[in-house]
Design a protein around this motif. Structure first.
Motif, PDB file in Angstrom:
ATOM      1  N   UNK A  95       0.825  -1.204   0.000  1.00 14.20           N
ATOM      2  CA  UNK A  95       0.000   0.000   0.000  1.00 14.20           C
ATOM      3  C   UNK A  95       0.861   1.258   0.000  1.00 14.20           C
ATOM      4  N   UNK A  96       2.022   1.189   0.634  1.00 21.10           N
ATOM      5  CA  UNK A  96       2.934   2.333   0.598  1.00 21.10           C
ATOM      6  C   UNK A  96       3.429   2.578  -0.821  1.00 21.10           C
ATOM      7  N   UNK A  97       3.733   1.507  -1.554  1.00 19.97           N
ATOM      8  CA  UNK A  97       4.189   1.662  -2.930  1.00 19.97           C
ATOM      9  C   UNK A  97       3.118   2.313  -3.795  1.00 19.97           C
ATOM     10  N   UNK A  98       1.856   1.984  -3.559  1.00 23.84           N
ATOM     11  CA  UNK A  98       0.774   2.591  -4.338  1.00 23.84           C
ATOM     12  C   UNK A  98       0.648   4.078  -4.037  1.00 23.84           C
ATOM     13  N   UNK A  99       0.703   4.437  -2.763  1.00 23.64           N
ATOM     14  CA  UNK A  99       0.605   5.852  -2.375  1.00 23.64           C
ATOM     15  C   UNK A  99       1.806   6.625  -2.914  1.00 23.64           C
ATOM     16  N   UNK A 100       3.002   6.066  -2.735  1.00 23.59           N
ATOM     17  CA  UNK A 100       4.211   6.742  -3.215  1.00 23.59           C
ATOM     18  C   UNK A 100       4.254   6.789  -4.743  1.00 23.59           C
ATOM     19  N   UNK A 101       3.675   5.775  -5.393  1.00 20.31           N
ATOM     20  CA  UNK A 101       3.614   5.788  -6.851  1.00 20.31           C
ATOM     21  C   UNK A 101       2.803   6.961  -7.362  1.00 20.31           C
ATOM     22  N   UNK A 102       1.694   7.259  -6.684  1.00 19.73           N
ATOM     23  CA  UNK A 102       0.890   8.425  -7.067  1.00 19.73           C
ATOM     24  C   UNK A 102       1.650   9.718  -6.807  1.00 19.73           C
ATOM     25  N   UNK A 103       2.278   9.796  -5.647  1.00 18.81           N
ATOM     26  CA  UNK A 103       3.025  11.009  -5.300  1.00 18.81           C
ATOM     27  C   UNK A 103       4.218  11.210  -6.239  1.00 18.81           C
ATOM     28  N   UNK A 104       4.807  10.109  -6.690  1.00 21.21           N
ATOM     29  CA  UNK A 104       5.985  10.196  -7.552  1.00 21.21           C
ATOM     30  C   UNK A 104       5.673  10.840  -8.895  1.00 21.21           C
ATOM     31  N   UNK A 105       4.413  10.795  -9.321  1.00 19.15           N
ATOM     32  CA  UNK A 105       4.044  11.429 -10.596  1.00 19.15           C
ATOM     33  C   UNK A 105       3.350  12.766 -10.382  1.00 19.15           C
ATOM     34  N   UNK A 106       3.443  13.301  -9.156  1.00 20.01           N
ATOM     35  CA  UNK A 106       2.938  14.639  -8.881  1.00 20.01           C
ATOM     36  C   UNK A 106       1.519  14.716  -8.374  1.00 20.01           C
ATOM     37  N   UNK A 132      -4.920   5.727  -3.331  1.00 19.23           N
ATOM     38  CA  UNK A 132      -5.585   4.918  -2.306  1.00 19.23           C
ATOM     39  C   UNK A 132      -6.382   3.755  -2.901  1.00 19.23           C
ATOM     40  N   UNK A 133      -7.191   3.947  -3.959  1.00 16.55           N
ATOM     41  CA  UNK A 133      -7.888   2.773  -4.514  1.00 16.55           C
ATOM     42  C   UNK A 133      -6.923   1.680  -4.966  1.00 16.55           C
ATOM     43  N   UNK A 134      -5.789   2.071  -5.533  1.00  8.32           N
ATOM     44  CA  UNK A 134      -4.778   1.085  -5.917  1.00  8.32           C
ATOM     45  C   UNK A 134      -4.245   0.372  -4.686  1.00  8.32           C
ATOM     46  N   UNK A 135      -3.966   1.135  -3.630  1.00 10.52           N
ATOM     47  CA  UNK A 135      -3.442   0.543  -2.397  1.00 10.52           C
ATOM     48  C   UNK A 135      -4.435  -0.442  -1.800  1.00 10.52           C
ATOM     49  N   UNK A 136      -5.707  -0.067  -1.772  1.00  7.32           N
ATOM     50  CA  UNK A 136      -6.736  -0.954  -1.230  1.00  7.32           C
ATOM     51  C   UNK A 136      -6.827  -2.230  -2.057  1.00  7.32           C
ATOM     52  N   UNK A 137      -6.893  -2.075  -3.382  1.00  7.50           N
ATOM     53  CA  UNK A 137      -7.032  -3.246  -4.248  1.00  7.50           C
ATOM     54  C   UNK A 137      -5.850  -4.199  -4.093  1.00  7.50           C
ATOM     55  N   UNK A 138      -4.641  -3.658  -4.094  1.00  8.14           N
ATOM     56  CA  UNK A 138      -3.460  -4.507  -4.005  1.00  8.14           C
ATOM     57  C   UNK A 138      -3.367  -5.156  -2.624  1.00  8.14           C
ATOM     58  N   UNK A 139      -3.734  -4.423  -1.596  1.00  8.08           N
ATOM     59  CA  UNK A 139      -3.709  -5.003  -0.248  1.00  8.08           C
ATOM     60  C   UNK A 139      -4.724  -6.138  -0.127  1.00  8.08           C
ATOM     61  N   UNK A 179       3.030  -0.093  -7.249  1.00  7.22           N
ATOM     62  CA  UNK A 179       3.635   1.188  -7.605  1.00  7.22           C
ATOM     63  C   UNK A 179       3.085   1.712  -8.926  1.00  7.22           C
ATOM     64  N   UNK A 180       2.927   0.820  -9.907  1.00  7.20           N
ATOM     65  CA  UNK A 180       2.438   1.236 -11.223  1.00  7.20           C
ATOM     66  C   UNK A 180       0.986   1.674 -11.174  1.00  7.20           C
ATOM     67  N   UNK A 181       0.159   0.971 -10.413  1.00  5.41           N
ATOM     68  CA  UNK A 181      -1.245   1.363 -10.289  1.00  5.41           C
ATOM     69  C   UNK A 181      -1.377   2.727  -9.627  1.00  5.41           C
ATOM     70  N   UNK A 182      -0.560   2.971  -8.598  1.00  4.54           N
ATOM     71  CA  UNK A 182      -0.581   4.284  -7.959  1.00  4.54           C
ATOM     72  C   UNK A 182      -0.260   5.382  -8.953  1.00  4.54           C
ATOM     73  N   UNK A 183       0.769   5.130  -9.787  1.00  2.00           N
ATOM     74  CA  UNK A 183       1.157   6.107 -10.806  1.00  2.00           C
ATOM     75  C   UNK A 183       0.062   6.268 -11.855  1.00  2.00           C
ATOM     76  N   UNK A 184      -0.558   5.170 -12.258  1.00  2.00           N
ATOM     77  CA  UNK A 184      -1.634   5.223 -13.253  1.00  2.00           C
ATOM     78  C   UNK A 184      -2.809   6.058 -12.745  1.00  2.00           C
ATOM     79  N   UNK A 185      -3.251   5.781 -11.519  1.00  2.00           N
ATOM     80  CA  UNK A 185      -4.383   6.529 -10.966  1.00  2.00           C
ATOM     81  C   UNK A 185      -4.004   7.973 -10.654  1.00  2.00           C
ATOM     82  N   UNK A 186      -2.698   8.226 -10.499  1.00  2.00           N
ATOM     83  CA  UNK A 186      -2.226   9.585 -10.271  1.00  2.00           C
ATOM     84  C   UNK A 186      -2.020  10.370 -11.562  1.00  2.00           C
ATOM     85  N   UNK A 187      -2.335   9.757 -12.704  1.00  2.00           N
ATOM     86  CA  UNK A 187      -2.207  10.462 -13.972  1.00  2.00           C
ATOM     87  C   UNK A 187      -0.814  10.431 -14.559  1.00  2.00           C
ATOM     88  N   UNK A 188       0.011   9.476 -14.158  1.00  2.00           N
ATOM     89  CA  UNK A 188       1.376   9.400 -14.663  1.00  2.00           C
ATOM     90  C   UNK A 188       1.443   9.000 -16.121  1.00  2.00           C
TER      91      UNK A 188
END
Length: 345
Positions: free
Chosen positions: A68-79, A86-93, A204-213
């Protein structure tokens, strides 16, 4: 020995980062589990350490929350804000919990994190059903996002890899320790990338995807997560032999007693040393686990495993360097890699 790149030495408080990400994700994870059938929800809550059998509140360890940390950080990493992931983190968890419930049934493991596993506490059939419910909930969670179709394709591919890796892991048990049919290190790497790396990369990739990366950022974070997963699995193998049970929650020498084909043992068997030959004979005879531990280390298995893990951490760092990461997320991802490598080994 492959050196850990200097960038991985960033002074980031990783436990604090993990806690921050858990706090961001927890309300949504609680809400999702709350939508389950009450009996399934109780087993899910038990697996996360939130309750005891019967539903009484508990505060047991539910794990570090790396995915879940990787998903959150993945979103933050793309701005994007961490909440975008969070939805990515929940799904992966949820998928991770599902895989653990089924994995424990397949392996017959009676305990996880110093508590009875779900199948041991509730029964095999209920544990399998709860795992199925968790997976269905993960799909529902991602389907509700704006990038639902793309996100589901990504999760489906990761799950296919996970199942492939689990199948190979189970098949390894029936193969001999030596000879032409033995498990090779390259086969182990493929198994570990599928079984463990795919879901970390997906997080990590899902977080970035949902973050618009961008597609390149999403792909780079997936590669980094997969490499991190390989290192994570190899370090887990080391802990399964030499880790402190009070810290790991695993029985002493449990993997050796179950005769699992772990990386330290495979690496030791590849050594041309006399210890490796003695180890091979010992493994064939099924002798004492303590003597096996001594020979695995003497044949270089522990050192080779840690060196291998360092190499995969370096690969994760190289993947992160392929994309411009925003804010502090890049430093936090690198620090997380180093933290997981060094955990009690």
């Amino acid at each position: 020995m492959t050196p850990v790149p200097p960038a991985l030495q960033a002074p980031v408080d990783v436990p604090l980062v993990l806690e921050r990400c858990r706090e961001v994700v927890r309300p949504a994870l609680l809400e999702a589990v709350g939508r389950m059938h009450p009996w399934m929800g109780e087993m899910a809550a038990y697996s996360f350490g939130w309750c005891e059998v019967g539903g009484a509140p508990a505060a047991a360890s539910g794990g570090k929350g790396v995915r879940q940390a990787l998903a959150v950080l993945g979103a933050e990493a793309v701005g994007a804000p961490g909440s975008a992931g969070v939805p990515a983190a929940v799904a992966v968890e949820l998928v991770h919990a599902f895989s653990l419930l089924h994995d424990d049934v397949m392996d017959g493991d009676p305990a996880r994190r110093r508590r009875p596993t779900v199948w041991k506490a509730y029964g095999t059939g209920p544990a399998v059903l709860a795992g199925d419910a968790l997976f269905a909930l993960a799909v529902e969670t991602l389907a509700a996002t704006e990038a639902g179709a793309s996100a589901l394709r990504m999760l489906s591919a990761a799950l296919s890899d996970l199942v492939r890796g689990q199948a190979d892991d189970l098949l390894f048990a029936a193969r001999p320790w030596t000879g032409p049919e033995r498990v090779r290190s390259a086969e182990y790497r493929a198994m570990a990338e599928h079984k463990t790396g795919a879901l970390l990369g997906c997080a990590a990739a899902l977080g970035a995807l949902l973050g618009g990366g961008t597609p390149s950022a999403v792909a780079a974070l997936d590669r980094a997560g997969r490499s991190l997963g390989l290192a994570f699995q190899i370090v887990d193998d080391v802990l399964g032999i030499w880790g402190d049970p009070e810290v790991t929650g695993k029985p002493v020498h449990g993997d050796l007693r179950e005769r699992k084909k772990t990386f330290p043992v495979l690496a030791a068997l590849d050594s041309p040393s006399s210890e490796a030959r003695r180890l091979a004979a010992l493994l064939k005879s099924g002798a004492d686990a303590q003597e096996t531990v001594v020979l695995v280390e003497a044949a270089g298995g522990r050192a080779a495993a840690l060196d291998e893990a360092r190499g995969h951490i370096a690969a994760a760092e190289a993947a992160l360097a392929d994309v411009s990461l925003q804010g502090t997320a890049g430093d936090e991802l690198r620090a997380l890699s180093a933290f997981l490598l060094r955990r009690d080994v």
